[in-house]
Design an enzyme around this catalytic site. Structure first.
Site, PDB file in Angstrom:
ATOM      1  N   PHE A  79      -7.785   0.372  -3.566  1.00  0.00           N
ATOM      2  CA  PHE A  79      -6.907  -0.212  -4.607  1.00  0.00           C
ATOM      3  C   PHE A  79      -6.665   0.747  -5.765  1.00  0.00           C
ATOM      4  O   PHE A  79      -6.744   0.373  -6.938  1.00  0.00           O
ATOM      5  CB  PHE A  79      -7.499  -1.526  -5.159  1.00  0.00           C
ATOM      6  CG  PHE A  79      -7.462  -2.703  -4.219  1.00  0.00           C
ATOM      7  CD1 PHE A  79      -6.795  -2.652  -3.008  1.00  0.00           C
ATOM      8  CD2 PHE A  79      -8.116  -3.891  -4.563  1.00  0.00           C
ATOM      9  CE1 PHE A  79      -6.769  -3.751  -2.156  1.00  0.00           C
ATOM     10  CE2 PHE A  79      -8.095  -4.995  -3.717  1.00  0.00           C
ATOM     11  CZ  PHE A  79      -7.423  -4.916  -2.508  1.00  0.00           C
ATOM     12  N   GLY A  85       0.804  -1.216   0.000  1.00  0.00           N
ATOM     13  CA  GLY A  85       0.000   0.000   0.000  1.00  0.00           C
ATOM     14  C   GLY A  85       0.832   1.258   0.000  1.00  0.00           C
ATOM     15  O   GLY A  85       0.363   2.318  -0.398  1.00  0.00           O
ATOM     16  N   LYS A 113      -3.118 -12.702   2.606  1.00  0.00           N
ATOM     17  CA  LYS A 113      -3.181 -11.645   3.626  1.00  0.00           C
ATOM     18  C   LYS A 113      -4.592 -11.589   4.191  1.00  0.00           C
ATOM     19  O   LYS A 113      -5.567 -11.475   3.440  1.00  0.00           O
ATOM     20  CB  LYS A 113      -2.791 -10.295   3.015  1.00  0.00           C
ATOM     21  CG  LYS A 113      -2.750  -9.176   4.054  1.00  0.00           C
ATOM     22  CD  LYS A 113      -1.988  -7.983   3.530  1.00  0.00           C
ATOM     23  CE  LYS A 113      -1.955  -6.835   4.514  1.00  0.00           C
ATOM     24  NZ  LYS A 113      -1.198  -5.692   4.019  1.00  0.00           N
ATOM     25  N   SER A 119      -8.749  -6.365   2.167  1.00  0.00           N
ATOM     26  CA  SER A 119      -8.961  -4.919   2.203  1.00  0.00           C
ATOM     27  C   SER A 119     -10.433  -4.653   2.470  1.00  0.00           C
ATOM     28  O   SER A 119     -11.303  -5.260   1.836  1.00  0.00           O
ATOM     29  CB  SER A 119      -8.573  -4.280   0.875  1.00  0.00           C
ATOM     30  OG  SER A 119      -9.100  -2.965   0.826  1.00  0.00           O
ATOM     31  N   ASN A 174      -4.261  -7.227   7.814  1.00  0.00           N
ATOM     32  CA  ASN A 174      -4.624  -5.989   7.123  1.00  0.00           C
ATOM     33  C   ASN A 174      -5.231  -5.007   8.140  1.00  0.00           C
ATOM     34  O   ASN A 174      -5.162  -5.266   9.345  1.00  0.00           O
ATOM     35  CB  ASN A 174      -5.629  -6.318   6.006  1.00  0.00           C
ATOM     36  CG  ASN A 174      -5.465  -5.393   4.807  1.00  0.00           C
ATOM     37  OD1 ASN A 174      -5.348  -4.176   4.978  1.00  0.00           O
ATOM     38  ND2 ASN A 174      -5.461  -5.944   3.615  1.00  0.00           N
ATOM     39  N   ASN A 176      -7.914   4.635   6.267  1.00  0.00           N
ATOM     40  CA  ASN A 176      -7.871   4.820   4.813  1.00  0.00           C
ATOM     41  C   ASN A 176      -8.976   4.029   4.130  1.00  0.00           C
ATOM     42  O   ASN A 176      -9.379   2.974   4.582  1.00  0.00           O
ATOM     43  CB  ASN A 176      -6.490   4.412   4.254  1.00  0.00           C
ATOM     44  CG  ASN A 176      -6.446   2.973   3.785  1.00  0.00           C
ATOM     45  OD1 ASN A 176      -6.873   2.645   2.679  1.00  0.00           O
ATOM     46  ND2 ASN A 176      -5.956   2.083   4.643  1.00  0.00           N
ATOM     47  N   ASN A 178     -11.869  -1.942   1.692  1.00  0.00           N
ATOM     48  CA  ASN A 178     -12.263  -0.793   0.879  1.00  0.00           C
ATOM     49  C   ASN A 178     -12.690  -1.116  -0.547  1.00  0.00           C
ATOM     50  O   ASN A 178     -12.935  -0.215  -1.341  1.00  0.00           O
ATOM     51  CB  ASN A 178     -11.110   0.224   0.840  1.00  0.00           C
ATOM     52  CG  ASN A 178     -10.750   0.669   2.244  1.00  0.00           C
ATOM     53  OD1 ASN A 178     -11.636   0.943   3.049  1.00  0.00           O
ATOM     54  ND2 ASN A 178      -9.465   0.692   2.560  1.00  0.00           N
ATOM     55  N   THR A 179     -12.708  -2.397  -0.890  1.00  0.00           N
ATOM     56  CA  THR A 179     -13.283  -2.824  -2.166  1.00  0.00           C
ATOM     57  C   THR A 179     -14.556  -3.571  -1.805  1.00  0.00           C
ATOM     58  O   THR A 179     -14.496  -4.549  -1.057  1.00  0.00           O
ATOM     59  CB  THR A 179     -12.296  -3.739  -2.931  1.00  0.00           C
ATOM     60  OG1 THR A 179     -11.158  -2.945  -3.307  1.00  0.00           O
ATOM     61  CG2 THR A 179     -12.917  -4.327  -4.193  1.00  0.00           C
ATOM     62  N   TYR A 189       3.749  -0.164   8.094  1.00  0.00           N
ATOM     63  CA  TYR A 189       3.256   0.932   7.259  1.00  0.00           C
ATOM     64  C   TYR A 189       3.118   2.187   8.126  1.00  0.00           C
ATOM     65  O   TYR A 189       3.910   3.121   8.031  1.00  0.00           O
ATOM     66  CB  TYR A 189       1.919   0.569   6.589  1.00  0.00           C
ATOM     67  CG  TYR A 189       1.468   1.556   5.543  1.00  0.00           C
ATOM     68  CD1 TYR A 189       1.393   2.929   5.823  1.00  0.00           C
ATOM     69  CD2 TYR A 189       1.121   1.150   4.263  1.00  0.00           C
ATOM     70  CE1 TYR A 189       0.993   3.843   4.867  1.00  0.00           C
ATOM     71  CE2 TYR A 189       0.716   2.067   3.292  1.00  0.00           C
ATOM     72  CZ  TYR A 189       0.654   3.406   3.621  1.00  0.00           C
ATOM     73  OH  TYR A 189       0.263   4.321   2.667  1.00  0.00           O
TER      74      TYR A 189
HETATM   75  C1  LIG Z   1      -2.961   4.152   3.221  1.00  0.00           C
HETATM   76  C2  LIG Z   1      -2.872   2.674   3.320  1.00  0.00           C
HETATM   77  C3  LIG Z   1      -2.999   1.911   2.166  1.00  0.00           C
HETATM   78  C4  LIG Z   1      -2.918   0.525   2.231  1.00  0.00           C
HETATM   79  N1  LIG Z   1      -3.035  -0.194   1.078  1.00  0.00           N
HETATM   80  C5  LIG Z   1      -2.909  -1.542   1.127  1.00  0.00           C
HETATM   81  C6  LIG Z   1      -2.987  -2.313  -0.044  1.00  0.00           C
HETATM   82  O1  LIG Z   1      -3.118  -1.794  -1.153  1.00  0.00           O
HETATM   83  N2  LIG Z   1      -2.898  -3.667   0.074  1.00  0.00           N
HETATM   84  C7  LIG Z   1      -2.725  -4.286   1.279  1.00  0.00           C
HETATM   85  O2  LIG Z   1      -2.624  -5.519   1.324  1.00  0.00           O
HETATM   86  N3  LIG Z   1      -2.638  -3.573   2.413  1.00  0.00           N
HETATM   87  C8  LIG Z   1      -2.730  -2.230   2.374  1.00  0.00           C
HETATM   88  N4  LIG Z   1      -2.640  -1.508   3.524  1.00  0.00           N
HETATM   89  C9  LIG Z   1      -2.508  -2.211   4.811  1.00  0.00           C
HETATM   90  C10 LIG Z   1      -1.062  -2.297   5.280  1.00  0.00           C
HETATM   91  O3  LIG Z   1      -0.286  -3.043   4.372  1.00  0.00           O
HETATM   92  C11 LIG Z   1      -0.985  -2.962   6.678  1.00  0.00           C
HETATM   93  O4  LIG Z   1      -1.465  -4.292   6.585  1.00  0.00           O
HETATM   94  C12 LIG Z   1      -1.807  -2.215   7.708  1.00  0.00           C
HETATM   95  O5  LIG Z   1      -1.695  -0.831   7.534  1.00  0.00           O
HETATM   96  C13 LIG Z   1      -1.370  -2.553   9.131  1.00  0.00           C
HETATM   97  O6  LIG Z   1      -0.036  -2.190   9.349  1.00  0.00           O
HETATM   98  P1  LIG Z   1       0.406  -0.834  10.112  1.00  0.00           P
HETATM   99  O7  LIG Z   1      -0.380  -0.783  11.389  1.00  0.00           O
HETATM  100  O8  LIG Z   1       1.876  -0.956  10.263  1.00  0.00           O
HETATM  101  O9  LIG Z   1       0.014   0.279   9.208  1.00  0.00           O
HETATM  102  C14 LIG Z   1      -2.715  -0.111   3.484  1.00  0.00           C
HETATM  103  C15 LIG Z   1      -2.578   0.652   4.641  1.00  0.00           C
HETATM  104  C16 LIG Z   1      -2.647   2.029   4.579  1.00  0.00           C
HETATM  105  C17 LIG Z   1      -2.500   2.832   5.834  1.00  0.00           C
END
Ligand SMILES: Cc1cc2nc3c(=O)[nH]c(=O)nc-3n(C[C@H](O)[C@H](O)[C@H](O)COP(=O)(O)O)c2cc1C
Length: 345
Positions: free
Chosen positions: A119, A67, A217, A179, A246, A115, A181-182, A320
């Site tokens: 995608f 992401g 995931k 996710s 996630n 967020n 969000n889809t 992230y």
């Molecule tokens: C802005 C944003 C976009 C993300 N986009 C994706 C994504 O496209 N695909 C995915 O598998 N996870 C996505 N994630 C999830 C992160 O990979 C991660 O699993 C999640 O944020 C938890 O980790 P963290 O607490 O370190 O952020 C996204 C997270 C954030 C904050």
């Protein structure tokens, strides 16, 4: 220094700050010598933090989660900040805009992010072009998904298309069905559609001369029964690992005012408030299966949170939100912390 930059960047809406940071990073890498300075500042080398999984030697167990660099636009720059591996995506077959903006929000007092990006990505063909110039020594994971307009019944074709197109360009794959969000994507985590989907991708994978590690995931919002089902499916489909987790739909125990949170609207929550739940999921998975490789992700913002994930059973971890709130020194601090710990993975 980072505190100052962060203060300035946090004056901008979150998504603009992200684009601006990445733009400035690209520009600054044009200055001769900068790349080497950053590499020297952030790289930690030690046998103690090396990990071997799926026959791949990871220089350290701290990866950048999916992401952050969805389109593989910044691998050259990001690879200098000490990560042991970087996951690109989620990538879909066709390019798509994602949800309308604003769709990314900081909860500063919670060290969290909400967020609903949806995608947004340039599509798998464009990502492959970028990957052709990826840094040679970097381990890159390919996180794949389906386009918003593809109905769940036809999802397998989207995942297989991304898998095929990316195959020669990444080191491992992640099927992302978690996710929030889809619309309806998480329904693909149910037993029947999930088995069908993994089998379709795995069949393709096994037909290759050298198959690649295939991971799934998962969401932190699954029940123990659902997690058990997923472990059974992992066995049945010979999946190579799990990424837990996630973002969450939960809004529990946040410090931010509830009106402000409500105003942000729908989306997945990441960062510190997710840490305990994602660790709990890892612990549960590990208690039921001693062998399956797990990448632990969710709320890692310091060495102790990283250790909690590893103690719970994670073989590797990803970050992230912590990267946003703590900056690149976080990766170095965790790796330095890990050099002091004897691990038995
Ligand atoms: C802005 C944003 C976009 C993300 N986009 C994706 C994504 O496209 N695909 C995915 O598998 N996870 C996505 N994630 C999830 C992160 O990979 C991660 O699993 C999640 O944020 C938890 O980790 P963290 O607490 O370190 O952020 C996204 C997270 C954030 C904050």
């Amino acid at each position: 220094m980072f505190a100052l930059i962060k203060k300035a960047l946090f004056l901008f809406p979150a998504e603009i700050a992200h684009s601006l940071t990445m733009y400035l990073l690209k520009i600054s890498f044009k200055i001769p010598g900068i790349k080497n300075i950053i590499l020297r500042l952030f790289t930690v080398r030690s046998k103690k933090i090396e990990r071997k999984l799926w026959g791949i030697k990871f220089p350290n167990p701290v990866g950048l989660a999916a992401g952050f660099d969805k389109n593989a636009d910044f691998l050259n720059e990001l690879s200098c900040f000490g990560f042991g591996f970087i996951e690109i995506g989620t990538v879909t077959p066709l390019p798509q805009e994602g949800n309308p903006k604003p769709r990314l929000f900081r909860l500063i007092s919670d060290e969290a992010i909400i967020n609903r990006m949806g995608f947004n990505n340039k599509g798998v063909k464009s990502v492959v072009e970028k990957l052709k110039n990826r840094p040679k020594n970097l381990i890159v994971g390919g996180n794949i998904g389906k386009n918003k307009n593809t109905p769940n019944e036809k999802a397998s074709a989207d995942y297989v298309a991304c898998f095929d197109t990316l195959f020669d360009h990444v080191d491992y794959f992640v099927i992302n069905v978690s996710s929030p969000n889809t619309p309806n994507l998480r329904e693909l985590q149910d037993k029947t559609p999930l088995t069908k989907l993994i089998k379709a991708v795995q069949e393709r994978n096994k037909s290759k001369e050298t198959p690649k590690p295939l991971l799934l995931k998962i969401a932190p919002d699954l029940s123990n029964d659902q997690l058990t089902d997923i472990l059974n499916i992992c066995n049945e489909t010979q999946l190579d690992g799990l990424i837990a987790t996630n973002t969450t739909l939960s809004r529990d125990s946040l410090k931010e005012r509830s009106e402000a949170i409500e105003k942000m609207g729908a989306g997945g929550l990441s960062g510190l408030p997710l840490a305990d739940r994602s660790t709990e999921v890892i612990k549960f998975l590990r208690s039921k299966n001693q062998k399956i490789p797990i990448i632990g992700v969710g709320g890692v913002g310091d060495v102790s949170k990283a250790l909690e994930k590893i103690d719970a059973g994670a073989n590797l971890i990803q970050i992230y939100s912590g990267f946003i709130f703590k900056g690149p020194s976080l990766i170095k601090k965790i790796n330095e912390g890990l050099t002091k710990i004897v691990h038995n993975n």
